[in-house]
Design a protein around this motif. Structure first.
Motif, PDB file in Angstrom:
ATOM      1  N   ALA A   1      39.045  46.733  33.323  1.00 45.00           N
ATOM      2  CA  ALA A   1      37.905  45.815  33.321  1.00 45.00           C
ATOM      3  C   ALA A   1      37.072  45.991  32.054  1.00 45.00           C
ATOM      4  CB  ALA A   1      37.032  46.037  34.562  1.00 45.00           C
ATOM      5  N   ILE A   2      36.856  47.220  31.654  1.00 48.64           N
ATOM      6  CA  ILE A   2      36.067  47.491  30.449  1.00 48.64           C
ATOM      7  C   ILE A   2      36.782  46.934  29.220  1.00 48.64           C
ATOM      8  CG2 ILE A   2      35.176  49.351  28.984  1.00 48.64           C
ATOM      9  CD1 ILE A   2      34.665  50.897  31.696  1.00 48.64           C
ATOM     10  N   SER A   3      38.098  47.107  29.151  1.00 47.62           N
ATOM     11  CA  SER A   3      38.858  46.536  28.032  1.00 47.62           C
ATOM     12  C   SER A   3      38.831  45.017  28.050  1.00 47.62           C
ATOM     13  CB  SER A   3      40.306  47.032  28.065  1.00 47.62           C
ATOM     14  OG  SER A   3      40.371  48.410  27.777  1.00 47.62           O
TER      15      SER A   3
ATOM     16  N   VAL B   1      29.965  32.589  31.057  1.00 47.54           N
ATOM     17  CA  VAL B   1      29.455  31.782  32.167  1.00 47.54           C
ATOM     18  C   VAL B   1      29.927  32.399  33.477  1.00 47.54           C
ATOM     19  CG1 VAL B   1      29.552  29.506  33.282  1.00 47.54           C
ATOM     20  CG2 VAL B   1      29.348  29.673  30.786  1.00 47.54           C
ATOM     21  N   ARG B   2      31.236  32.753  33.543  1.00 48.92           N
ATOM     22  CA  ARG B   2      31.763  33.397  34.737  1.00 48.92           C
ATOM     23  C   ARG B   2      33.161  33.926  34.492  1.00 48.92           C
ATOM     24  NH1 ARG B   2      32.304  30.373  39.929  1.00 48.92           N
ATOM     25  NH2 ARG B   2      33.119  32.394  40.432  1.00 48.92           N
ATOM     26  N   VAL B   3      33.517  34.921  35.305  1.00 49.69           N
ATOM     27  CA  VAL B   3      34.900  35.376  35.381  1.00 49.69           C
ATOM     28  C   VAL B   3      35.595  34.391  36.310  1.00 49.69           C
ATOM     29  CG1 VAL B   3      36.448  37.266  36.000  1.00 49.69           C
ATOM     30  CG2 VAL B   3      34.141  37.774  35.125  1.00 49.69           C
ATOM     31  N   VAL B   4      36.661  33.767  35.834  1.00 53.56           N
ATOM     32  CA  VAL B   4      37.345  32.746  36.633  1.00 53.56           C
ATOM     33  C   VAL B   4      38.443  33.372  37.486  1.00 53.56           C
ATOM     34  CG1 VAL B   4      38.729  30.628  36.533  1.00 53.56           C
ATOM     35  CG2 VAL B   4      36.813  30.956  34.936  1.00 53.56           C
ATOM     36  N   LYS B   5      39.350  34.125  36.848  1.00 51.70           N
ATOM     37  CA  LYS B   5      40.499  34.671  37.582  1.00 51.70           C
ATOM     38  C   LYS B   5      40.987  35.942  36.917  1.00 51.70           C
ATOM     39  CE  LYS B   5      44.541  34.041  40.125  1.00 51.70           C
ATOM     40  NZ  LYS B   5      45.881  33.998  39.771  1.00 51.70           N
ATOM     41  N   LEU B   6      41.373  36.901  37.755  1.00 49.85           N
ATOM     42  CA  LEU B   6      41.994  38.133  37.302  1.00 49.85           C
ATOM     43  C   LEU B   6      43.365  38.245  37.960  1.00 49.85           C
ATOM     44  CD1 LEU B   6      39.001  40.617  37.741  1.00 49.85           C
ATOM     45  CD2 LEU B   6      39.749  39.493  35.625  1.00 49.85           C
ATOM     46  N   THR B   7      44.342  38.688  37.197  1.00 47.26           N
ATOM     47  CA  THR B   7      45.658  38.981  37.755  1.00 47.26           C
ATOM     48  C   THR B   7      45.965  40.438  37.451  1.00 47.26           C
ATOM     49  OG1 THR B   7      46.380  36.704  37.396  1.00 47.26           O
ATOM     50  CG2 THR B   7      48.094  38.336  37.793  1.00 47.26           C
TER      51      THR B   7
ATOM     52  N   SER C   1      37.674  44.378  40.142  1.00 46.25           N
ATOM     53  CA  SER C   1      36.840  43.339  40.759  1.00 46.25           C
ATOM     54  C   SER C   1      35.438  43.846  41.072  1.00 46.25           C
ATOM     55  CB  SER C   1      37.493  42.833  42.048  1.00 46.25           C
ATOM     56  OG  SER C   1      38.697  42.171  41.772  1.00 46.25           O
ATOM     57  N   ASP C   2      35.364  45.026  41.679  1.00 45.34           N
ATOM     58  CA  ASP C   2      34.054  45.578  42.029  1.00 45.34           C
ATOM     59  C   ASP C   2      33.215  45.838  40.784  1.00 45.34           C
ATOM     60  OD1 ASP C   2      34.867  45.486  44.674  1.00 45.34           O
ATOM     61  OD2 ASP C   2      35.241  47.647  44.829  1.00 45.34           O
ATOM     62  N   PHE C   3      33.850  46.327  39.712  1.00 40.33           N
ATOM     63  CA  PHE C   3      33.120  46.570  38.477  1.00 40.33           C
ATOM     64  C   PHE C   3      32.589  45.258  37.890  1.00 40.33           C
ATOM     65  CE2 PHE C   3      32.769  46.966  33.883  1.00 40.33           C
ATOM     66  CZ  PHE C   3      31.864  48.012  33.795  1.00 40.33           C
ATOM     67  N   MET C   4      33.405  44.218  37.898  1.00 39.10           N
ATOM     68  CA  MET C   4      32.966  42.925  37.347  1.00 39.10           C
ATOM     69  C   MET C   4      31.719  42.425  38.075  1.00 39.10           C
ATOM     70  SD  MET C   4      34.760  42.012  34.748  1.00 39.10           S
ATOM     71  CE  MET C   4      36.371  42.091  33.983  1.00 39.10           C
ATOM     72  N   VAL C   5      31.698  42.536  39.392  1.00 38.22           N
ATOM     73  CA  VAL C   5      30.538  42.065  40.158  1.00 38.22           C
ATOM     74  C   VAL C   5      29.346  43.005  39.955  1.00 38.22           C
ATOM     75  CG1 VAL C   5      29.656  41.562  42.476  1.00 38.22           C
ATOM     76  CG2 VAL C   5      31.954  40.804  41.813  1.00 38.22           C
ATOM     77  N   GLU C   6      29.597  44.306  39.922  1.00 35.62           N
ATOM     78  CA  GLU C   6      28.511  45.263  39.695  1.00 35.62           C
ATOM     79  C   GLU C   6      27.867  45.042  38.325  1.00 35.62           C
ATOM     80  OE1 GLU C   6      27.727  50.077  39.983  1.00 35.62           O
ATOM     81  OE2 GLU C   6      29.771  49.365  39.685  1.00 35.62           O
ATOM     82  N   ALA C   7      28.676  44.780  37.322  1.00 36.95           N
ATOM     83  CA  ALA C   7      28.170  44.623  35.961  1.00 36.95           C
ATOM     84  C   ALA C   7      27.615  43.236  35.690  1.00 36.95           C
ATOM     85  CB  ALA C   7      29.282  44.926  34.955  1.00 36.95           C
ATOM     86  N   LEU C   8      28.213  42.213  36.302  1.00 35.65           N
ATOM     87  CA  LEU C   8      27.901  40.824  35.938  1.00 35.65           C
ATOM     88  C   LEU C   8      27.227  40.024  37.034  1.00 35.65           C
ATOM     89  CD1 LEU C   8      31.347  40.095  34.246  1.00 35.65           C
ATOM     90  CD2 LEU C   8      29.221  40.787  33.101  1.00 35.65           C
TER      91      LEU C   8
END
Length: 154
Positions: free
Chosen positions: A71-73, A90-96, A116-123
């Motif tokens: 996620a950091i990378s 604007v937003r994270v759309v999709k992660l695979t 996923s949890d990091f993206m929501v925690e950070a953003l």
């Protein structure tokens, strides 16, 4: 002026590294319109690869830590794609997410939760996304996790 996203990352103890260079004949990201497609980012931290196989040498918790590193990378690549202004997100759309795992291992979603949890925690809400989490018999360089991302920018 300080980036709001980078300020939040600092609160979490994270400083974005320089975006990793591609390891072969591909580009690290492609921008089309307001969409950024970031190539798969492998699990590494402080220049060291996070290797191993889930269900064998690594636990789901260790895999989640590897996914957080991905996620950091991903965010480092996104910052590079935005010419240094990550607040254009604007937003994270999709992660695979791809998980190097044994045939018996079925907790791939728990592993990719680390990203996923990091993206929501950070953003916050910008970090909520669609997602896939799949098993892989092997990943490049023996890494535990690889994750690619699609982002909307302004």
């Amino acid at each position: 002026m300080t980036s709001a996203i980078e300020s939040r990352l600092a609160e979490l103890g994270v400083t974005l590294p320089d975006a990793p260079a591609p390891a072969a004949n591909y580009v690290p990201f492609v921008i089309t319109g307001n969409t950024v497609y970031v190539s798969g980012q492998i699990s590494q931290s402080d220049g060291s690869l996070i290797t191993g196989r889930l269900g064998d040498s690594l636990s789901a918790e260790q895999g989640a830590t590897a996914a957080r590193a991905c996620a950091i990378s991903l965010l480092a690549q996104l910052k590079a794609a935005c010419d240094g202004d990550i607040d254009r997100l604007v937003r994270v759309v999709k992660l695979t997410g791809f998980v190097n795992s044994t045939p018996e291992f079925t907790d791939q979603p728990k592993v990719i939760n680390g990203c996923s949890d990091f993206m929501v925690e950070a953003l916050g809400d910008k970090g909520k996304h669609a997602r896939s989490a799949v098993s892989a018999a092997a990943l490049p360089l023996g890494v535990a996790v690889e994750i690619e991302g699609i982002f909307e920018i302004s």
